[in-house]
Design an enzyme around this catalytic site. Structure first.
Site, PDB file in Angstrom:
ATOM      1  N   GLY A 140     -52.978  37.351   6.215  1.00 61.08           N
ATOM      2  CA  GLY A 140     -53.872  37.773   7.277  1.00 61.08           C
ATOM      3  C   GLY A 140     -53.188  38.649   8.302  1.00 61.08           C
ATOM      4  O   GLY A 140     -51.976  38.551   8.523  1.00 61.08           O
ATOM      5  N   SER A 141     -53.967  39.521   8.928  1.00 62.26           N
ATOM      6  CA  SER A 141     -53.464  40.262  10.084  1.00 62.26           C
ATOM      7  C   SER A 141     -53.271  39.293  11.251  1.00 62.26           C
ATOM      8  O   SER A 141     -53.730  38.154  11.234  1.00 62.26           O
ATOM      9  CB  SER A 141     -54.457  41.356  10.477  1.00 62.26           C
ATOM     10  OG  SER A 141     -54.630  42.282   9.433  1.00 62.26           O
ATOM     11  N   GLY A 142     -52.612  39.776  12.280  1.00 64.26           N
ATOM     12  CA  GLY A 142     -52.382  38.938  13.452  1.00 64.26           C
ATOM     13  C   GLY A 142     -50.991  38.353  13.514  1.00 64.26           C
ATOM     14  O   GLY A 142     -50.630  37.717  14.509  1.00 64.26           O
ATOM     15  N   HIS A 143     -50.205  38.539  12.439  1.00 64.65           N
ATOM     16  CA  HIS A 143     -48.844  38.000  12.384  1.00 64.65           C
ATOM     17  C   HIS A 143     -47.791  39.103  12.469  1.00 64.65           C
ATOM     18  O   HIS A 143     -46.639  38.885  12.106  1.00 64.65           O
ATOM     19  CB  HIS A 143     -48.649  37.215  11.092  1.00 64.65           C
ATOM     20  CG  HIS A 143     -49.581  36.066  10.938  1.00 64.65           C
ATOM     21  ND1 HIS A 143     -49.627  35.019  11.833  1.00 64.65           N
ATOM     22  CD2 HIS A 143     -50.538  35.804  10.000  1.00 64.65           C
ATOM     23  CE1 HIS A 143     -50.550  34.152  11.450  1.00 64.65           C
ATOM     24  NE2 HIS A 143     -51.128  34.614  10.345  1.00 64.65           N
TER      25      HIS A 143
ATOM     26  N   ASP B  58     -55.053  32.273   0.736  1.00 67.47           N
ATOM     27  CA  ASP B  58     -54.124  33.181   0.067  1.00 67.47           C
ATOM     28  C   ASP B  58     -53.919  32.772  -1.387  1.00 67.47           C
ATOM     29  O   ASP B  58     -53.903  33.622  -2.287  1.00 67.47           O
ATOM     30  CB  ASP B  58     -52.788  33.205   0.811  1.00 67.47           C
ATOM     31  CG  ASP B  58     -52.908  33.797   2.197  1.00 67.47           C
ATOM     32  OD1 ASP B  58     -53.145  35.006   2.310  1.00 67.47           O
ATOM     33  OD2 ASP B  58     -52.771  33.050   3.170  1.00 67.47           O
TER      34      ASP B  58
ATOM     35  N   HIS C 187     -51.127  28.777  12.908  1.00 66.16           N
ATOM     36  CA  HIS C 187     -52.547  28.955  13.210  1.00 66.16           C
ATOM     37  C   HIS C 187     -53.102  27.813  14.061  1.00 66.16           C
ATOM     38  O   HIS C 187     -54.301  27.730  14.281  1.00 66.16           O
ATOM     39  CB  HIS C 187     -53.365  29.043  11.921  1.00 66.16           C
ATOM     40  CG  HIS C 187     -52.902  30.097  10.990  1.00 66.16           C
ATOM     41  ND1 HIS C 187     -52.132  29.827   9.883  1.00 66.16           N
ATOM     42  CD2 HIS C 187     -53.085  31.435  11.008  1.00 66.16           C
ATOM     43  CE1 HIS C 187     -51.864  30.942   9.243  1.00 66.16           C
ATOM     44  NE2 HIS C 187     -52.414  31.939   9.912  1.00 66.16           N
TER      45      HIS C 187
END
Length: 329
Positions: free
Chosen positions: A52-55, A108, A217
């Protein structure tokens, strides 16, 4: 939370456009999907990562020589689609197979596995190493169920070096799995990050609270407690890591102190000082130390500590040259 964005639904596409403008000499975008691959690919086993994006800078920041060849990018905190993974793998495959490396999260796993099934029909051979370095997320006897956090960096580094050496897909997979099995991480959360399209925090903590072992998360950790001095906090985290890893004075490790987004480098270096002191006191050799922000969660406060237990084989791959936008050796 204040965010420097436009339409919340456009953050991933606009981020990718900005990445490509910043690194146009190194990357090329995979047509039709949110994927990036190296501009200059080689005739070898390909390594593909993603999540995911955001990392950021994970995962695009480790695409480069001696590291990953491509990355499949999902929406914020969401797995990349099977089609994205499939197209990225096809873009980097030279006919020698593709190794998938990603953190062990249900979305994932589902989507990368589905992509692998689709790629079979196109004669693209794939294998998978799921990173499971978070020692808090499951007991040792269920290590395969653990989450992947900043240990991704160590596993991708070893995999990329092995692939550059010309090893077969089976050999690259085996040494990457070995790196995963030798990697131990634990984190602590001080404050949450927020999801751009909602502005909502991923979890809540009182101003004087921290959570030991919380996932990136907001997944449950091992204890919610009061904020404490850095040395006391680091002692507690290292006690858990040393118990899990069973390191002795005959062992040597590489260390990663990873910031989760808003914790300053000043604080991370204070933590690193204590980690090094503890390892020195135990007689555990320190081969290398890296202090940086690699695996973040937006503006989440906190950090993680990762230890890679080295042997001669892993050390050789760890020390091999690597060059990516946010990781160089």
């Amino acid at each position: 939370m204040k965010k420097v964005i436009n339409n919340p639904g456009d953050v991933v596409e606009e981020m990718l456009e900005g990445i490509m403008r910043a690194h146009h000499g190194s990357f090329q975008k995979v047509e039709g999907v949110n994927g990036i691959v190296k501009k200059e690919l080689k005739d070898k086993v390909a390594v593909v990562t993603g999540g995911g994006s955001g990392h950021e800078p994970l995962f695009f920041g480790v695409v480069g020589d001696g590291l990953a060849d491509g990355v499949a990018i999902g929406n914020v905190f969401a797995a990349p689609t099977p089609n994205t993974v499939q197209e990225v793998a096809k873009a980097v495959d030279s006919g020698k197979g593709v190794l998938f490396i990603y953190g062990n999260y249900a979305g994932d796993v589902l989507n990368f596995d589905m992509a692998a099934e689709l790629l079979e029909f196109e004669d693209v051979q794939t294998t998978t190493v799921k990173v499971t370095d978070d020692v808090v997320s499951a007991p040792l006897e269920r290590k395969e169920d653990r989450r992947g956090i900043a240990g991704d960096i160590f596993v991708i580094k070893v995999a990329g070096a092995a692939a550059e050496k010309g090893l077969s897909l089976e050999e690259v997979t085996a040494v990457s799995q070995k790196a995963n099995e030798h990697t131990y991480s634990i984190g602590v959360a001080l404050s949450p990050g927020t999801i751009p399209d909602s502005g909502e925090p991923t979890f809540t903590l009182a101003d004087d609270e921290i959570e030991l072992g919380m996932g990136i998360h907001g997944e449950p950790g091992m204890e919610r407690t009061k904020l404490m001095p850095a040395d006391e906090l680091t002692n507690q985290l290292m006690e858990k890591l040393l118990d899990e890893s069973q390191l002795t004075s005959d062992d040597e490790v590489s260390v990663l102190i990873n910031g989760l987004g808003s914790t300053t480098l000043m604080e991370l270096f204070i933590v690193n000082r204590k980690v090094a002191q503890i390892l020195d006191e135990k007689g555990i050799g320190i081969h290398d130390i890296d202090v940086n922000n690699y695996c973040t969660t937006q503006e989440m406060g906190g950090f993680s500590i990762s230890l890679l237990k080295l042997d001669d084989e892993l050390k050789a791959y760890y020390d091999a040259p690597a060059n990516a936008p946010y990781y160089k050796k």
